[in-house]
Structure formats: C-alpha cells, structure tokens
Design a protein around this motif. Structure first.
Motif, PDB file in Angstrom:
ATOM      1  N   HIS A   1       0.857  -1.185   0.000  1.00 13.93           N
ATOM      2  CA  HIS A   1       0.000   0.000   0.000  1.00 13.93           C
ATOM      3  C   HIS A   1       0.891   1.231   0.000  1.00 13.93           C
ATOM      4  O   HIS A   1       1.858   1.296   0.756  1.00 13.93           O
ATOM      5  CB  HIS A   1      -0.879   0.042   1.260  1.00 13.93           C
TER       6      HIS A   1
ATOM      7  N   ALA B   1      -3.614  12.551   2.252  1.00 13.10           N
ATOM      8  CA  ALA B   1      -2.963  11.363   1.714  1.00 13.10           C
ATOM      9  C   ALA B   1      -3.907  10.686   0.720  1.00 13.10           C
ATOM     10  O   ALA B   1      -5.059  10.411   1.039  1.00 13.10           O
ATOM     11  CB  ALA B   1      -2.615  10.407   2.846  1.00 13.10           C
TER      12      ALA B   1
ATOM     13  N   SER C   1       0.810   5.759  -0.606  1.00  9.51           N
ATOM     14  CA  SER C   1       0.012   6.947  -0.906  1.00  9.51           C
ATOM     15  C   SER C   1       0.929   8.138  -1.153  1.00  9.51           C
ATOM     16  O   SER C   1       2.117   8.111  -0.863  1.00  9.51           O
ATOM     17  CB  SER C   1      -0.947   7.243   0.249  1.00  9.51           C
TER      18      SER C   1
ATOM     19  N   THR D   1       2.556   2.656   3.118  1.00  7.47           N
ATOM     20  CA  THR D   1       1.778   2.559   4.355  1.00  7.47           C
ATOM     21  C   THR D   1       1.550   1.115   4.781  1.00  7.47           C
ATOM     22  O   THR D   1       1.015   0.862   5.859  1.00  7.47           O
ATOM     23  CB  THR D   1       0.407   3.261   4.177  1.00  7.47           C
TER      24      THR D   1
ATOM     25  N   GLU E   1      -4.312   7.388  -1.585  1.00  7.77           N
ATOM     26  CA  GLU E   1      -3.742   6.064  -1.794  1.00  7.77           C
ATOM     27  C   GLU E   1      -3.676   5.747  -3.292  1.00  7.77           C
ATOM     28  O   GLU E   1      -4.650   5.917  -4.017  1.00  7.77           O
ATOM     29  CB  GLU E   1      -4.558   5.004  -1.065  1.00  7.77           C
TER      30      GLU E   1
ATOM     31  N   ASP F   1       4.565   7.600   0.404  1.00  2.00           N
ATOM     32  CA  ASP F   1       4.580   6.956   1.708  1.00  2.00           C
ATOM     33  C   ASP F   1       4.111   5.528   1.535  1.00  2.00           C
ATOM     34  O   ASP F   1       2.983   5.298   1.105  1.00  2.00           O
ATOM     35  CB  ASP F   1       3.599   7.658   2.667  1.00  2.00           C
TER      36      ASP F   1
END
Lengths: 254, 323
Positions: A8, A18, A10, A61, A20, A59
């Motif tokens: 995952h 954020a 984003s 996640t 995704e 990022d």
C-alpha cells in the motif's frame, strides 16, 4: 527474486491529504522471468516503479517488497541499486554539466564500491564503455555530451538500456521504455534488453502497448488497475487486452 | 592626486536605485573615516598589433586597516591581444576602493580572469568602465569568493559593430558575506553580441545581488544580447536579489534574460542515486556541474583547472558543513 506482498502506498496531495495510489498489490517474479504490467493511465504503474526504486515522494503505508529476500523498502535508492535493482526511467533526467563518460564512471564505481569490489581503472572503464556502446549502436561522441541533455527520445531510452547493461543488475524495471519510440528505435532497445536476459536476472516491463511485447517476449502479463493487479496470464493476455481494451477487464474486476 | 572611485563623504546609499540591495556605508563602518592611501596604479598598455602569448598575472593585496585607492587601466590598441589574470587577496579589514578602466581598440582581444579571494573582513568596491571598438573581443571571467562585502559595478559600452563580449562569473558566498554584481551593457552599434552568464551559490546567511541591464540603443540593430543568472541556495537563511532588465530601442534584435533562484532539484538527485551514487556524492556532482558550466568559459587550460579546483574545495567544505 522479487516478492511484493500487499503493498500500500500513498502520496500527499496539494491539499495535504494522503491519497492512496497502490492499494494492496501482490507480485512475484521468479529469477529469469520477464513480467509485463499493462494498465490504463493512473493505474499506479509508474508509482510502483518509483516506490521500488526508492523515490521518497511516496509513503509506503503497508506491505513489503523484497529482492532475493532482502527488504527493499528500508534501503536508500543507492543501496537498492547496489542490491541489484535498476529502473529505466520513463523520463530520463537531464543533468547539464555532467558528461556521459564521467557519469557512467562515477555510477559504476559507486556501485562496485558498495558491493565491496575494486573500482575499475580508466582503461577497464574505457573498454567497458566501448563494448557496451557498440552493442547498442551508440556513437562515441555521445559520451562527451551532458547526460540526456539535447538527446532525442530514442537516444534517451537507449541511454537507459546502456546503463542497465553496464550496471548488470539482477532486477530491471522498464518504465514505458517503448513510449514515443519509432519502430527502429524500439527494436534496438528491445534487442538490448533481450541480450541481458539471463537465468539470474528478472524484468518488470511496464508498457501501454502490446507492440513492445512482440519484441520482448514476456513470461507473464499482469493487468493493473486502480492500484492493484486485477488479472494475470500468459502472453496471450496482452493480445486479448489489445482487442477488448481495458474497459472489459476493469468492468469484470469491479 | 588621483580621484577616488567612490568618495567616502558622498557614498551611495540604498536610496539610490542601483544600490538598493547593498548597504556599503553600514558595511564599511569605521573604514569610512580612514583617509585613503596614495593611489596604487597598474597600467597595462599594448600598442597596435602587439600579441602577448604569455598571460600577465597581477596581484592586489589588501592591507589591514587601510583604505586603498586602486586603479587598473588596460589599453589594448588596434589588434593587440592579451590574457590578464587579476588576483585579489589580503589580510584583515580593509577597503579596496577600486576603479578599472578597460579600452579595447578595433579588433583587440582581451581575456580577463579575476580571482577574488579577499579576506573575510574586507570590503571591495570596483567601479568598472569598459569601452570596446569594432570587431573587438572580450572574454571575462570572475570568481568571487572573498570579502565581507564586494560590489562589482560594470558599465560596458559597445561602440562599434561586430563586437563579441562575454561576462562570466561564479560567486560562492557563506557566513554573512555579501556579493553584488551590477552590470549595465550598452549596445550603441549594430551586429554586436553580448553574453552575461553568472552563477551564484549561497550558504549560511550569505546574500547575493545580481542586477544586469542590457540597453540596446536605436542604432544597434541585429544585436544579440543575452543574460542569465542562476542561483543555488544551500541554506534557508541565504538570500538572492536578482534584477534582470532589458531596455530595447532597436526593432531587429535578439535579446533574452533569465534568472532562477532555488535549491538543487530532486529529480536529478534521485536519478543519480538510483545509479548508485550516495546522496552526498550526487549533491557534490550536481553543484560542481552547476559551477563548471561557467568555469568552462575560461579557455586557458591551466587557469581553468586552477579555478575549478578552488571552487571545488569551497563546494566540498560547504556541502560537508550541511551534513
């Protein structure tokens, strides 16, 4: 070789939220195989390439990505390169003031140093550059030019393949290396890639066009949409996709 | 008795448009009240057709506590050729109150390389007047590294046709240094080329100023006038003030100006790191390249390498201190 599990990721939007982009992606590429990823714009294909190479605009996640068992996501981009990952950029970056031979020399020796190998001396470097440029039909005078500055689209992509050939990575990602190339340039680039195919080397080929896969024959084709892989199959999947378009597949998946 | 380039009793202030970003009076402090030394003059005169193969190397040394009255006069008569290296060093606090006058006759060629490494407490003001006649050539390069405050104020007049002149500069400042380059380029005759190419790197709380104006008079048709100022900021406290200007009265000219100020781009950094270079190595390569593109305008190989090495040492230290 490469294992991606439930990834995952984003990106922060201009509004500071954020968003995704990669939504639970799974992908496994064994050593020696060529996998293609196709998908509509905005599916997250290039994002996946950048995340694996370590660009820090994203990022991560959740999930994991390993290369030969080594966790990639914790490594700096240069450490991933030394571990054997290579990204051929969709848009190779211009670097004014740094000429090609200086760039290649610095790059190769930086990787050799990280791998605990001796640096190549000037003569060894010259030989290597000569051999690889010849294979790719790259003129010597390109080595005196600044990296990608004033290069044609074809020259830029050939330059990516040249670097790939010189750095001898284990896992190569080709991000739309075929986009914008005429058929002759495409053949040269594809031949360059095919020459690098080996038992201990894997490829992830991101493309919009089935045409590339006529020249670089994939073992597996994946269709990516909305941040995930929604269907995988053999080379015939690319042909099916060419016929039906993405809409059919995305409709089915949803 | 020679007149001073700038008179202490009548100093320019930031109220003067040209001196808006540079407060000379404040920087001078007590040096304002120090009486000027007798004039120190270097006169270089090459007669018609004199071709100097060996570069001339001159040095201006700053002396603690002095207000120095410096004059450099260069006259190249018709067809004369010269490479001049002008070096600036010094110790302690001083004011080099300098004037430079360069006259290039028809078809004369001057390479002028200036390496300015004045002391950290010093002030240098250099009021420069350059006039060029037809077919003359000037290639000037200036490395500005020293001084608490420096102002390089260049007024160029291109008096004849087919003149080729380029002004190139690299300015590297740190701490509280202040460096000002102000140029007025006057094209008064047709078919001339002028090129200004300046790059600045500012670290800590350093401040840079670049004001460049290309003034194309009505008679100066077919002028090519270019101006480019690029600045890299290595610290959030550094400041660059840039004022590029074009004033054009002729209707058939090619002129451009560009100015950028920013940090190193992320895209090339990532590209280089993806090819195995460490972040520090990638940064160094990029800043070195940024500077080298101007240094490459120096045609003399030995000087080129000397300048590149000096700049390289400065860059290495600046990048190291940021880690």
């Amino acid at each position: 070789m490469i294992e991606i599990k439930d990834l995952h990721a984003s990106i922060e939007t201009d509004e500071g939220e954020a968003k995704e982009i990669i939504k639970g992606l799974n992908l496994s590429i064994p050593a020696g195989e060529v996998h293609a990823i196709m998908g509509p714009n905005g599916a997250g294909k290039s994002t996946l390439a950048y995340i694996l190479a370590g660009r820090d605009d994203y990022d991560v996640t959740g999930g994991m990505a390993t290369l030969d068992g080594q966790d990639l996501l914790d490594l700096a981009p240069e450490e991933r390169a030394a571990a054997g990952l290579f990204l051929a950029f969709q848009y190779p970056v211009e670097i004014p003031g740094v000429n090609m031979s200086m760039f290649l020399k610095t790059s190769i020796n930086a990787i050799r140093k990280q791998r605990g190998e001796d640096e190549l001396d000037a003569l060894g470097m010259l030989k290597l550059i000569k051999a690889k440029t010849k294979e790719l039909g790259i003129a010597d005078d390109m080595m005196k030019r600044a990296v990608n500055v004033g290069f044609s689209g074809g020259e830029k992509k050939r330059n990516e393949v040249l670097q790939m050939a010189m750095l001898e990575p284990k896992f190569c990602i080709l991000d739309e290396t075929d986009s914008g190339l005429d058929i002759d340039a495409l053949k040269i680039v594809a031949e360059g890639v095919n020459r690098l195919r080996a038992e201990n080397r894997s490829f992830l080929v991101i493309t919009h066009y089935q045409r590339l896969l006529d020249y670089i024959k994939p073992d597996v084709v994946h269709i990516m949409a909305d941040g995930k892989i929604i269907k995988s199959g053999g080379p015939e999947l690319a042909l099916e996709l060419e016929e039906k378009g993405y809409a059919g597949f995305i409709g089915k998946a949803a | 008795m020679s007149a001073l380039a700038l008179k202490p009793e009548n100093l320019p202030t930031p109220k003067d448009e040209d001196w808006k970003y540079t407060n000379l009076s404040r920087a001078l402090g007590d040096l304002k009240n120090v009486p000027a030394q007798d004039v120190q003059e270097i006169l270089i005169h090459k007669t018609s057709g004199e071709v100097c193969v060996k570069p001339e190397d001159i040095m201006w040394k700053g002396v603690e506590g002095q207000h120095q009255n410096l004059r450099l006069k260069i006259v190249l008569e018709k067809g004369a050729q010269l490479t001049l290296i002008e070096r600036h060093v010094g110790d302690g606090a001083y004011w080099k109150n300098m004037s430079t006058e360069i006259t290039l006759g028809a078809n004369a060629r001057l390479n002028h390389i200036r390496i300015q490494e004045d002391s950290a407490e010093s002030i240098q003001t250099n009021m420069v007047h350059i006039t060029m006649e037809r077919d003359a050539y000037l290639n000037s390069f200036s490395l500005n590294m020293g001084g608490k405050l420096t102002r390089h104020d260049i007024h160029m007049v291109l008096n004849g046709s087919n003149i080729d002149c380029s002004l190139n500069g690299v300015t590297l400042l740190k701490g509280n240094q202040h460096g000002d380059t102000t140029i007025l380029m006057e094209h008064t005759a047709p078919h001339c080329l002028s090129n200004q190419f300046y790059r600045t790197i500012l670290d800590d709380a350093a401040r840079g100023v670049f004001q460049g104006k290309v003034h194309v008079h009505q008679a100066a048709q077919k002028t090519d006038g270019y101006q480019l100022s690029n600045t890299l900021l290595l610290s959030p406290k550094a400041e660059m003030d840039t004022k590029p200007e074009l004033e054009i009265y002729a209707d058939d000219v090619k002129c451009s100006h560009g100015a950028t100020t920013g940090q190193l781009d992320e895209a090339p950094l990532f590209y280089l790191r993806s090819r195995g270079l460490s972040e520090a190595q990638a940064r160094m390569l990029l800043v070195q390249a940024f500077v080298d593109e101007v240094v490459d305008k120096v045609s003399d190989t030995a000087l080129h390498d000397e300048i590149k090495e000096k700049a390289g040492r400065w860059l290495e230290a600046a990048l190291k201190s940021d880690d």
